[in-house]
Motif scaffolding. Structure first.
Motif, PDB file in Angstrom:
ATOM      1  N   GLN A 516      34.219  -3.524  37.549  1.00 28.23           N
ATOM      2  CA  GLN A 516      32.999  -2.910  36.714  1.00 28.23           C
ATOM      3  C   GLN A 516      33.036  -1.429  36.284  1.00 28.23           C
ATOM      4  O   GLN A 516      32.735  -0.938  35.402  1.00 28.23           O
ATOM      5  CB  GLN A 516      31.972  -3.343  37.546  1.00 28.23           C
ATOM      6  CG  GLN A 516      30.416  -3.015  36.928  1.00 28.23           C
ATOM      7  CD  GLN A 516      29.208  -3.375  37.667  1.00 28.23           C
ATOM      8  OE1 GLN A 516      29.565  -4.201  38.762  1.00 28.23           O
ATOM      9  NE2 GLN A 516      28.094  -2.703  37.444  1.00 28.23           N
ATOM     10  N   PHE A 517      33.706  -0.634  37.291  1.00 23.89           N
ATOM     11  CA  PHE A 517      33.747   0.776  37.185  1.00 23.89           C
ATOM     12  C   PHE A 517      34.797   1.171  36.072  1.00 23.89           C
ATOM     13  O   PHE A 517      34.641   1.737  35.183  1.00 23.89           O
ATOM     14  CB  PHE A 517      34.250   1.496  38.474  1.00 23.89           C
ATOM     15  CG  PHE A 517      33.286   1.472  39.671  1.00 23.89           C
ATOM     16  CD1 PHE A 517      32.004   2.101  39.444  1.00 23.89           C
ATOM     17  CD2 PHE A 517      33.527   1.206  40.905  1.00 23.89           C
ATOM     18  CE1 PHE A 517      31.030   2.193  40.361  1.00 23.89           C
ATOM     19  CE2 PHE A 517      32.848   1.501  41.919  1.00 23.89           C
ATOM     20  CZ  PHE A 517      31.494   2.011  41.613  1.00 23.89           C
ATOM     21  N   HIS A 520      33.172   0.521  32.763  1.00 26.75           N
ATOM     22  CA  HIS A 520      32.082   1.368  32.067  1.00 26.75           C
ATOM     23  C   HIS A 520      33.240   2.492  31.924  1.00 26.75           C
ATOM     24  O   HIS A 520      32.980   3.531  31.050  1.00 26.75           O
ATOM     25  CB  HIS A 520      31.146   1.917  33.217  1.00 26.75           C
ATOM     26  CG  HIS A 520      30.079   0.717  33.157  1.00 26.75           C
ATOM     27  ND1 HIS A 520      29.199   0.625  32.229  1.00 26.75           N
ATOM     28  CD2 HIS A 520      29.744  -0.126  33.995  1.00 26.75           C
ATOM     29  CE1 HIS A 520      28.437  -0.354  32.486  1.00 26.75           C
ATOM     30  NE2 HIS A 520      28.776  -0.879  33.513  1.00 26.75           N
ATOM     31  N   SER A 524      33.357   4.881  28.832  1.00 19.40           N
ATOM     32  CA  SER A 524      32.831   6.380  28.869  1.00 19.40           C
ATOM     33  C   SER A 524      33.392   7.368  27.726  1.00 19.40           C
ATOM     34  O   SER A 524      34.142   7.329  27.192  1.00 19.40           O
ATOM     35  CB  SER A 524      32.842   6.917  30.269  1.00 19.40           C
ATOM     36  OG  SER A 524      34.538   7.186  30.222  1.00 19.40           O
ATOM     37  N   GLN A 557      29.597   5.361  35.850  1.00 23.76           N
ATOM     38  CA  GLN A 557      28.682   4.266  35.685  1.00 23.76           C
ATOM     39  C   GLN A 557      27.352   4.820  36.010  1.00 23.76           C
ATOM     40  O   GLN A 557      26.886   4.980  37.249  1.00 23.76           O
ATOM     41  CB  GLN A 557      28.708   3.109  36.642  1.00 23.76           C
ATOM     42  CG  GLN A 557      27.912   2.067  36.611  1.00 23.76           C
ATOM     43  CD  GLN A 557      28.225   0.834  37.309  1.00 23.76           C
ATOM     44  OE1 GLN A 557      29.517   0.751  37.592  1.00 23.76           O
ATOM     45  NE2 GLN A 557      27.457  -0.049  37.690  1.00 23.76           N
ATOM     46  N   LYS A 658      24.777   3.333  26.703  1.00 25.32           N
ATOM     47  CA  LYS A 658      25.433   3.454  28.053  1.00 25.32           C
ATOM     48  C   LYS A 658      25.310   1.706  28.548  1.00 25.32           C
ATOM     49  O   LYS A 658      26.155   1.498  29.248  1.00 25.32           O
ATOM     50  CB  LYS A 658      24.760   4.176  29.065  1.00 25.32           C
ATOM     51  CG  LYS A 658      24.795   5.840  28.621  1.00 25.32           C
ATOM     52  CD  LYS A 658      26.350   6.222  28.940  1.00 25.32           C
ATOM     53  CE  LYS A 658      26.513   7.811  28.709  1.00 25.32           C
ATOM     54  NZ  LYS A 658      27.744   7.865  28.622  1.00 25.32           N
ATOM     55  N   ASN A 660      25.364  -1.959  29.432  1.00 25.22           N
ATOM     56  CA  ASN A 660      26.166  -2.925  28.980  1.00 25.22           C
ATOM     57  C   ASN A 660      25.845  -3.911  28.086  1.00 25.22           C
ATOM     58  O   ASN A 660      24.546  -4.405  28.158  1.00 25.22           O
ATOM     59  CB  ASN A 660      26.595  -3.844  30.434  1.00 25.22           C
ATOM     60  CG  ASN A 660      27.375  -5.065  29.960  1.00 25.22           C
ATOM     61  OD1 ASN A 660      28.254  -5.135  29.030  1.00 25.22           O
ATOM     62  ND2 ASN A 660      27.083  -6.247  30.651  1.00 25.22           N
TER      63      ASN A 660
END
Lengths: 702, 1097
Positions: A516-517, A520, A524, A557, A658, A660
């Motif tokens: 998940q990191f 993102h 980013s 995130q 930002k 999701n």
């Protein structure tokens, strides 16, 4: 030399000997340790003190040095605000700190602060690059033709007298400088219609670097550069003065259409390296609506550990408070900053240092513990960090080396020691030593151990740094591919799955957040330049490469809190589904703090319910995120952009970009849900991303 | 020496025409024809007295000028011509025909006085006889005539003549005829002269005899100084008493073999002279004014110690040549005095073409009636040869010395400003000449024909005006441009740079603050002075305050600019160390209005001396300073002036860095010229940029040692600026001089960013220019700045034939920005005559202007040729000029006679002064810097300045009664003229000496110096005590008035006789032999004579 190695050392109390566990050399304790015994251990030997700091008394203490480099091509109110901020900062400096002032516009003026009556400044043409020697000659810093005795190094005590004209102890010239700042005028040269003011940032910075180089080499010093627009002339110019030619965009850069970029970058890199070599750090405070050339100048801060602050105007609280925060003090009354640090890394023989990523430059110290593979700034075991503050971090990468003849002993420990020399803000020289040791585990047989010891947050941040570092020099898509590959390999290694069956894929808890990191991270601004100017990208990357783990994670995130009448404030998923009409959302992306009022809430607010006594709870609800935001604002450096918006507000984009995009215009109706807010984007959502990841991880093709 | 040798053949030169004339005539008369002469003489004597009486009117003067004799002399031949002229003259006189005209006043007296005596015979006779004769005749005689003419010039003269004629009549008739006869022969045409002369010469000798005989008589009447003391016998003049103090000297008694002296000045009849068979060395001066010069004219002395002349075979001759009597040779003092007396009283009216104006030393008023005042333009000759062949033959340079912005005395109105509105000044379409009085309106006034290029132009409707019956516009007298020689137009925007009206100019003060400047006290003094001086910046007309803005820079190795904006509490200093690439660090606040920023400026000027009081910096830069000033003006988009105060050789590392290259060993070598050339071309380039920006640079130098003035002065020179030099400046001694110069320099009116163009009518063309300016092409003189003291010298050459009827016209147009920022055009027009006779040329020359031109020419020559070559060139040219005259214009006479044209009789003495000047013949004490300094000074000097510079004025202070308040008459610059019982002032425009004789009365010493005896006077004193007595006040007053006359303050130096300082003083006694090897006047004259003779043979 490496004197004290706490608990990882083997100590013979009788003989007053200790064995270094990096090189196994036996050493005598120094006289000061004569009284040690097993019951009287020095701090170094106590396990709970992994970090020990020593104060060094020898050597002359040099005062802190602050050199203000101020752009005068500002709007009147901007300049006024800046002047006030500067004057304010004077009151925050310790009385014996040395300050200097350089102003620039079309010309560059180095102000001599010692004269009475008449204010005196040295003026330089803004278009001409000067060597350090020339600058020093012109400022009269070179010693008047005294034959140099090569055998005898120059007497350091001469420095104060020479430099005194430009760098003065604040207590001596406080009034003078305050007046001088008060009298600062906008750059008087006329700016014709359709032109940008001529701004000689490149030369000004060059002179600042040259001045300190000539007067206080190897002494901690801060050059604080305040700019209100892009450099438009001379070395380091980023854009011409024709307004009709816009400053380069990412598009131009990709098309190789940014004609000044390479040259300017080279100029600032050269300056940054010189400053770094002398232990001086450079801050950039850029406040303008348009870009100011941070892309080209970023190295100045990145290599020297200086701050980079970007804002719209000097007349904003964002700048004012950020700037003030630089001078914040700890409970001892010392600035939270340190200067001229060197970080040395020592490893036990199974480990080698591959590199570091952070606000540092290589000192090019080769040694047995230096890896041949470079990650980040490598090829050395020592780095210089000219400016440090409590949040400064370096990502350091190691490599485990297989010793042919000496396999890693099972159950043994690998040790790493970080030795940081620095000048404390109290002007003391200090050495801080941190030593860590970790057990070795066999990658085949003890994978579980490794899995259990995995810090996915740290790993995410370190990987991110590496990715961002690569992005500086590589094409965006390449970096993304590399990241993906790394992620897939990790999943392949640590995931539990059946080959070719994506549905069977599982990751243990210690890895669960990692993908998940990465998701993102891929979205980013550190890796995506779309919608960001080159300056913004540089700004974001700058901070990403120096902030600590928590902050870095926020950057990767963002955190989303929800406020509603349904319960106490709670963190919610960074997902479009979290955007609901009856919620107030507070998002912290590190750079921005966004308070978003859901549709209903916004209507209520407009209707003025909060002002009615009977709806006091609504008022409190509205107030809660504001209070929490203040909390964040108080500690955050630099001050984030504070955005108060609502459903449908134009600034809501900060939030929408930002989260999701689990609901988009593409799948909204398919999902048929009423909750959440659809995001108009073609970006893949986390769900899609994970599906792909699983597919690839279990595929045997990779 | 040589002289002697040569002497025999052609001994002395008698100059004074008068005298000679007499002689000649006589001789002529005698020879050619029957010896009328004798009779005439006899007659003369008789007549003489009569004359004198007769001419009562003129008389007064006449007597002194007794020179009359010349007249007579000239006469023979001349006489006729003269008369002829006269005749014409009468007619013409009105208009002012030839030279004579100009001097009319002078002449008259002559006529009367002189004529009477000498002339009487020849002149009278001849003239009458031939009177009407063609002009040619006259021409030939010209020189002679002149004298004659002069006399007659005025009506009164006529009267005077009358008598003579009558007297002469009897005998006269013959002579006349005789003369004529002879002439005719020679005549052929006017040109014939040449021939004629040769022939005549022999006779001349004989003449002398006669002459001599004359002399006595003549002398009786007037005092004719004759100098002739020909050396032959080697006798010395001594004999003759020097009766007359002024010019007349005693004639050489025995020596004068030739009738050299003509005027038998003091009574002493010099019989011996008569013996004259000797080739008289008479110099004939054709100088017309017989009278005046009469006295001086003859110098028939041999060449005494001509040794000095380079060319001359210096070896001293065995024969002790007799000295040429200094009194017998032309005296500048006498010429000046005569001109003053004769022409100082009436205004000079410029209405008539080709008039020779009074000498620069004469005070006169000018009435502009269509030609530019001589204050604006002076020419070497007011009569231009019609053909280039003639011009080449005569070798007389045709040049004009133009001072476009000359200051006028209060009695004269400055030029009218004409505003033609948007259409701007009316100009010829083809040659672009501006409307002027010479333009011819035709077709009823609808068109005009350009007087310069003959193009016919339409008259714009708004300018149309009807013509009167003479073809003149009826509004001619309402329009300055149609009736005056000088006027101004307001320029339209088309005449401005970048098509934008200029902003008011700015002054930037740039002060050296290196160690030397601080230590000498200069900086403190200067800053103190500027505080008050800034209130006196030049303003235009009645403007309340000056439009000029000011800025300040100090510098040593780096430059310091000052922000003196009125809103500041304190000035701000901005240091620019990047001298390699100079720029101006500020815009706003650098150039400010003095009144608005008064407080800040005062504060700055207070602080500057303090700030640098402890400086140890000894190195300076120079070029970057100028560059900075220029850039500042450029940034401010205005023209202006930099005042640079500089002390030392700029050796700091920077553009324009110089090294010490002074080398006295180069003197008299082929490399000497390098001392005058700039070390580096950087300054020329810089100057060019300055000129483009209208940035004029005035340089004040305060050197303690060599600073390379030759290089440092390049920029001032090319930008129309001035250089001032104060060697070894010390506040106590030099403060007054410096401050006075500074005040004057700051306050004087300046035109900025100027372009000057000289247009001429078809036939001549301006080909060469001298002065402080820059030229980008061959026609436009660009002047970043031009003040009222600066001149531009223009040389003309023929490019076609001129005709007498149309004359030659020149129009000097100066486009400039006034000190209030107004763009203007100043126009000066001058019409000259053209002549087909060389004699007309010689009669209408102006020696002072000629010397001005020749000095400038020579001083430029030293840049490219060895100094010796330059000097030889000068001598040769001078000899050619005089030889041409002698050959073509002078009456036939002995080859031994030196005959000088009346108008040029001072040419030798002045030329000698030029040759001896520091630049061309430096003494041991003259530094390279001094020479370079003087060289560039002279380049833009006007005629009056060069006149006194080369021939200093020496004024006896105690000769005349104390009560006499007028300026005492000057005496010749020779040690012999100093009496040790007197006190003298000497000035040359740059220096002022007070020489005290050793045996001055105690009372005088007491009242002037306040000490009791000569020995107590401090040598080198520079200030006289202010004492309450008549003498002291008078002297102080005189000194003040002298200083007021000059553009630079002259520092006084008291020199005691026999003191060390006297050497310095003696350097300025230019008639004497100089220590550096310069010839004495007498020697030089002999040398010149020899040269001439060589040319003639």
């Amino acid at each position: 030399m490496v004197m004290l190695y706490g608990r990882k050392s083997q100590v013979d109390y009788r003989a007053k000997l200790w064995a270094c566990n990096f090189c196994f050399q036996r050493n005598q304790f120094p006289p000061a340790y004569a009284g040690i015994s097993e019951v009287n251990q020095p701090a170094e030997l106590m396990p709970q003190f992994s970090t020990v700091e020593y104060v060094i008394q020898r050597g002359a203490q040099s005062p802190l040095i602050f050199l203000y480099v101020v752009d005068t091509c500002l709007e009147e109110d901007d300049l006024q605000a800046l002047k006030e901020s500067l004057q304010m900062s004077l009151s925050l400096l310790p009385p014996d700190a040395l300050v200097g002032l350089i102003t620039f516009g079309r010309m560059v003026q180095v102000h001599e602060l010692s004269c009475e009556g008449i204010s005196k400044s040295y003026v330089f043409r803004g278009t001409k690059d000067l060597t350090a020697k020339q600058i020093q000659d012109m400022l009269g810093l070179t010693k008047p033709a005294v034959p140099v005795h090569p055998a005898r190094p120059a007497q350091p005590q001469e420095h104060p007298s020479i430099s005194s004209r430009f760098l003065q102890p604040i207590h001596k010239i406080d009034m003078n400088l305050t007046d001088l700042l008060g009298e600062l005028q906008r750059d008087p040269w006329p700016v014709p219609q359709g032109k940008r003011p001529l701004r000689s940032t490149g030369v000004a910075l060059s002179i600042a670097v040259g001045l300190l180089e000539g007067t206080f080499p190897n002494t901690g010093a801060r050059i604080m550069l305040f700019i209100g627009g892009p450099p438009t002339q001379g070395p380091g110019m980023v854009v011409g003065d024709e307004l009709k030619v816009p400053i380069r965009s990412w598009h131009d850069i990709e098309k190789d259409n940014a004609r000044f970029m390479k040259k300017a970058t080279k100029h600032y890199e050269m300056l940054a390296n010189r400053a770094a070599a002398n232990g001086h750090c450079v801050d950039i405070y850029a406040c303008a609506l348009d870009q100011t050339g941070l892309l080209e100048m970023k190295c100045c801060t990145n290599l020297t550990g200086g701050h980079m602050v970007m804002g719209d105007s000097f007349n904003t609280s964002l700048f004012k408070q950020t700037f003030q925060r630089i001078f914040s003090k700890d409970f001892n009354g010392n600035f939270r900053m340190a200067f001229g640090a060197t970080l040395e890394v020592k490893t036990s023989r199974e480990l080698k240092v591959a590199g570091a990523i952070g606000p540092c430059v290589s000192l090019n110290v080769k040694g047995p513990c230096v890896s041949e593979n470079e990650l980040g700034v490598g090829g050395t075991s020592q780095w210089k960090i000219c400016g440090l503050d409590p949040t400064s971090t370096l990502g350091i990468y190691f490599e485990v080396v297989n010793q042919h003849n000496a396999p890693i002993p099972q159950g043994g420990r690998g040790a790493i020691q970080f030795v940081t020399h620095y000048q404390h803000s109290s002007t003391q020289r200090r050495i801080r030593v941190t030593t860590i040791a970790r057990n070795w585990a066999d990658a085949q047989s003890q994978l579980k151990h490794i899995e259990a010891a995995f810090d996915q947050e740290a790993a995410a941040v370190l990987m991110a740094r590496l990715g961002v570092f690569r992005a500086e020099s590589e094409e965006g898509p390449d970096v993304l591919r590399w990241l993906d590959r790394q992620l897939i390999r990790l999943c392949q290694k640590f995931g539990q799955y059946t080959k070719e069956d994506p549905a069977s894929f599982r990751l243990s808890d210690s890895f669960s957040l990692y993908p998940q990191f990465m998701f993102h991270l891929r979205r980013s601004p550190f890796l995506q330049v779309f919608n960001n100017s080159p300056d913004e990208s540089s700004y974001y990357r700058h901070h990403f490469a120096r902030q600590d783990l928590t902050q870095s994670l926020i950057m990767i995130q963002p955190i989303l809190y929800s406020y509603s009448f349904h319960g106490p404030p709670e963190p919610v998923l960074l997902d479009s589904s979290s955007i609901l009409a009856d919620r107030i959302l507070l998002m912290d992306t590190f750079f921005q703090i966004v308070i978003y009022l859901g549709e209903t809430i916004a209507q209520w607010q407009k209707a003025g319910y909060q002002d009615m006594p009977e709806y006091e709870n609504f008022k409190h609800l509205l107030q809660a995120p504001l209070d929490d935001a203040q909390e964040i604002l108080h500690t955050r450096f630099p001050m984030p952009r504070y955005i108060n918006t609502e459903h449908g507000g134009s600034q809501a984009r900060f939030l929408l970009s930002k989260v999701n995009p689990s609901q988009t215009h593409n799948n909204l109706y398919a999902w048929g849900q009423e909750t959440g807010a659809p995001i108009l984007t073609d970006d893949v959502s986390l769900q899609v991303f994970m599906d792909h990841l699983k597919k690839l991880a279990v595929s045997s093709a990779c | 020496m040589n002289v002697n040798q040569s002497a025999p053949p052609v001994p002395p030169f008698g100059q004074p025409q008068p005298v000679y004339l007499g002689h000649h005539q006589s001789s002529y008369g005698g020879q050619p024809g029957p010896t009328t002469a004798p009779t005439s003489y006899g007659a003369y004597n008789g007549p003489v007295p009569g004359y004198q009486q007769t001419p009562p009117p003129g008389v007064s003067r006449a007597p002194p000028s007794s020179g009359a004799p010349p007249a007579s002399t000239a006469q023979g031949p001349c006489g006729q011509t003269a008369y002829g002229q006269f005749g014409q003259g009468d007619v013409q006189n009105g208009p002012s025909s030839t030279v004579q005209m100009q001097r009319l006043p002078g002449y008259q007296p002559f006529g009367s006085a002189i004529l009477a005596p000498v002339v009487s015979q020849p002149a009278v006779l001849q003239p009458y006889g031939p009177p009407p004769t063609s002009a040619q005749v006259t021409a030939q005689l010209a020189g002679m005539q002149i004298s004659g003419t002069v006399a007659p010039a005025s009506p009164p003269s006529g009267l005077g003549y009358g008598p003579p004629t009558s007297l002469a009549s009897a005998s006269g008739s013959f002579p006349n005829s005789g003369l004529y006869g002879s002439y005719p022969q020679g005549q052929a045409p006017p040109l014939g002269q040449a021939q004629g002369h040769p022939g005549t010469q022999p006779p001349q000798r004989s003449v002398p005899l006669q002459a001599s005989s004359f002399t006595p008589p003549a002398s009786g009447g007037p005092r004719m100084p004759s100098m002739t003391g020909p050396p032959l016998p080697g006798q010395s003049f001594g004999g003759p008493p020097v009766s007359q103090p002024n010019h007349v000297s005693s004639p050489a008694p025995q020596a004068l073999p030739p009738g050299t002296q003509m005027t038998g000045p003091p009574g002493p009849p010099l019989p011996p002279m008569h013996s004259s068979q000797q080739p008289g060395y008479q110099l004939q001066q054709n100088g017309s004014f017989g009278p005046t010069r009469g006295p001086q004219s003859n110098y028939g002395s041999p060449y005494p110690g001509a040794a000095t002349f380079g060319s001359q075979p210096g070896p001293p001759q065995p024969l002790p040549p007799k000295r040429l009597d200094p009194d017998a040779i032309p005296s500048p003092i006498q010429v000046i005095e005569d001109d003053r007396n004769n022409r100082g009283s009436e205004p000079f009216v410029t209405g008539v073409r080709g008039q020779v104006p009074p000498l620069v030393t004469t005070n006169f008023l000018v009435k502009d009636q269509g030609n530019a005042s001589p204050r604006y333009i002076r020419c070497t000759s007011y009569n231009i040869p019609c053909t280039s062949d003639m011009a080449k033959q005569a070798q007389v340079p045709l040049a004009a010395v133009i001072k476009p912005l000359a200051r006028l005395p209060p009695e004269e109105a400055s030029p009218y400003v004409v505003d033609h509105g948007e259409s701007g000044p009316l100009r010829c379409n083809r040659c672009k000449a501006y409307m002027c009085p010479f333009m011819q309106f035709v077709e009823g006034g609808r068109r005009f024909q350009c007087c310069f290029c003959s193009c016919i132009n339409d008259v714009p409707p708004q300018y149309f005006q009807h013509l009167d019956h003479t073809g003149k516009r009826v509004d001619a007298y309402d329009r300055p441009e149609l009736s005056l020689g000088s006027y101004e137009f307001l320029a339209t925007v088309d005449y401005c740079k970048n098509n934008k009206f200029p902003s008011p100019p700015a002054f930037i003060f740039m002060i050296d603050v290196s160690y030397n400047a601080i230590r000498s006290g200069l900086v403190r003094l200067l800053c103190e002075e500027l505080k008050s001086l800034l209130d006196f910046l030049p303003r235009e007309g009645g403007a309340e305050e000056s439009a000029i803005r000011v800025g300040f820079v100090t510098y040593n190795k780096v430059l310091h600019f000052y922000n003196v904006k009125s809103s500041l509490a304190q000035p701000q200093m901005m240091v620019v160390s990047d001298v390699g690439d100079m720029f101006v660090p500020l815009l706003d606040g650098f150039l400010v209005n003095v009144n608005e920023s008064q407080a800040v400026i005062t504060s700055l000027l207070d602080q500057i001396p303090e700030m640098f009081a402890d400086t140890r910096e000894t190195e300076t830069v120079f070029a970057p300073v100028i560059q900075a000033g220029m850039e500042a003006l450029k940034a401010a988009e205005c023209a202006g002036k930099l005042f640079l105060f500089h002390t030392s050789l700029p050796i700091a590392e920077a553009p324009g860095k110089l090294k010490n290259r002074d080398d006295r060993k180069l003197i008299n070598t082929d490399k000497e010229k390098t001392l005058f050339q700039p070390q580096t071309g950087a300054y020329q380039t810089l100057a060019k940029e300055c000129v483009a920006q209208g940035c004029c640079v005035d340089l004040f130098l305060f050197p303690n040692q060599y600073v390379d003035v030759a290089t440092l002065s390049v920029v001032p020179q090319l930008t129309g600026g001035s250089v001032y030099k104060y060697a070894c400046f010390q506040v106590e001694n030099d403060q007054e001089r410096f401050l006075s110069d500074l005040r004057r320099d700051v306050q004087k009116v300046v035109g900025f960013d100027a372009v000057m163009r000289v247009r001429t009518s078809t036939g001549i063309r301006a080909v060469d220019f001298f002065g402080a300016f820059y030229m980008n092409n061959t026609t436009d003189v660009e002047l970043a700045g031009l003040d009222g003291d600066k001149t531009v010298t223009v040389e003309f050459k023929h490019d076609d034939r001129l005709n007498e009827e149309n004359g030659a016209l020149m129009q000097c147009a100066l486009l400039y920005t006034s000190c209030a920022g107004q763009r203007r055009l100043r126009i000066h027009n001058l019409a000259l005559n053209c002549c087909t006779q060389l004699a007309d040329l010689y009669r209408n020359c102006e020696t002072d202007t000629l010397i001005n031109y020749m000095a400038k020419f020579a001083y430029r020559g030293v840049l490219s040729s060895p100094v010796k070559t330059v000097r030889d060139t000068l001598i040769t040219q001078c000899a050619q000029i005089l030889a041409c005259y002698r050959k073509n214009c002078a009456s036939p006479s002995s080859a031994g006679q030196l005959i000088l044209p009346e108008c040029m009789k001072l040419l030798p003495v002045y030329l000698n002064c030029v040759l001896k000047s520091d630049v061309l013949q430096p003494g041991a004490e003259v530094t390279t810097d001094d020479r370079a300094y003087v060289r560039q000074l002279v380049t833009s000097m006007d005629v009056a300045e060069t006149n006194v510079f080369f021939y200093p004025r020496l004024l006896p202070l105690t000769k005349s009664p104390i009560e006499n308040t007028t300026e005492p008459p000057a005496v010749r610059a020779s040690e012999e003229r100093l009496s040790n019982g007197d006190i003298y002032l000497l000035e040359n425009g740059l220096n002022l000496f007070l020489w005290v004789g050793a045996s001055v009365q105690q009372g005088v010493v007491q009242s002037l110096f306040g000490v009791s005896s000569f020995s107590q006077i401090t040598s080198g004193l520079s200030v006289l005590p202010v004492l309450d007595n008549l003498l002291s006040k008078k002297v102080q007053g005189l000194i003040d008035s002298l200083r007021a006359q000059r553009s630079r303050y002259m520092k006084l130096i008291v020199v005691k006789q026999e003191d060390k300082l006297e050497t310095l003083f003696k350097h300025f006694l230019v008639e004497d032999k100089s220590l550096s090897g310069g010839a004495s006047y007498v020697d030089f004259l002999c040398h010149m004579h020899k040269e001439i003779r060589q040319l003639l043979s």
